[in-house]
Design a protein around this motif. Structure first.
Motif: not given
Length: 198
Positions: A97-114
């Motif tokens: 769940a935390v990993r999914a939340e991090v990916r969702a929040l990082a999607a807007a600003e990170f080139a690769d949310p992973e």
């Protein structure tokens, strides 16, 4: 001085005696006897076979012993084991769940949310109640981009637009076509086939 000479002679004679020992051992070795070697191999194979058979006989007994041991465990021990397993499953789900939340929040600003969750300690975002602290994740993502700007999405990165549907494709897309029923199509096909064979 003479005492030193005697000591030297004793030291010099010692290596010669040790050098003679391997030669004597080599001469005492027996010649290779094929029949004796085959007999030893047969004996070793027979012993191994007996051990395998005994192991097969003992495996069910070992299984029963494990079952008896499990049956003798107290209710509290069983509950403790179940609790430990449940806690491990909960931790795994929380990590996901935390990993999914991090990916969702990082999607807007990170080139690769992973990439984002690889640099963060995921355990620190779960409170005692099991809730995820999204504000802390957001702050740490901003700090991460300041420390590692190469992870940020470049200004030219724009997510591709999904294709627009083309209504002219498919069976109902062309207004000039009249919809037919399957039985009418089959009757027309059957008529053509029967007409060709007559």
């Amino acid at each position: 001085m003479p005492e030193n000479e005697e000591t030297t002679e004793q030291v010099e004679s010692a290596p010669q005696e040790t050098g003679a020992a391997p030669e004597a051992a080599a001469s005492e070795e027996e010649p290779f006897d094929r029949a004796r070697a085959e007999e030893k191999i047969r004996k070793a194979n027979s012993e191994a076979k007996n051990l395998r058979e005994r192991l097969k006989e003992l495996e069910p007994l070992a299984q029963k012993a494990r079952e008896l041991e499990d049956a003798q465990k107290s209710e509290q021990e069983r509950l403790t084991e179940q609790l430990t397993q449940a806690q491990e499953r909960i931790r795994t789900v929380q990590q996901r769940a935390v990993r999914a939340e991090v990916r969702a929040l990082a999607a807007a600003e990170f080139a690769d949310p992973e990439d984002a969750h690889a640099f963060l300690s995921l355990d620190s975002y779960i409170d005692d109640g099991g809730e995820i602290d999204a504000a802390a994740i957001q702050q740490d993502l901003k700090d991460l981009l300041k420390r590692k700007p190469h992870l940020a999405r470049s200004s030219g990165d724009v997510s591709p637009r999904p294709p627009r549907p083309d209504r002219s494709q498919g069976s109902s897309g062309n207004g000039s076509r009249t919809p037919t029923r399957p039985e009418d199509e089959f009757a027309g096909w059957l008529g053509n086939v029967l007409g060709k064979t007559s």
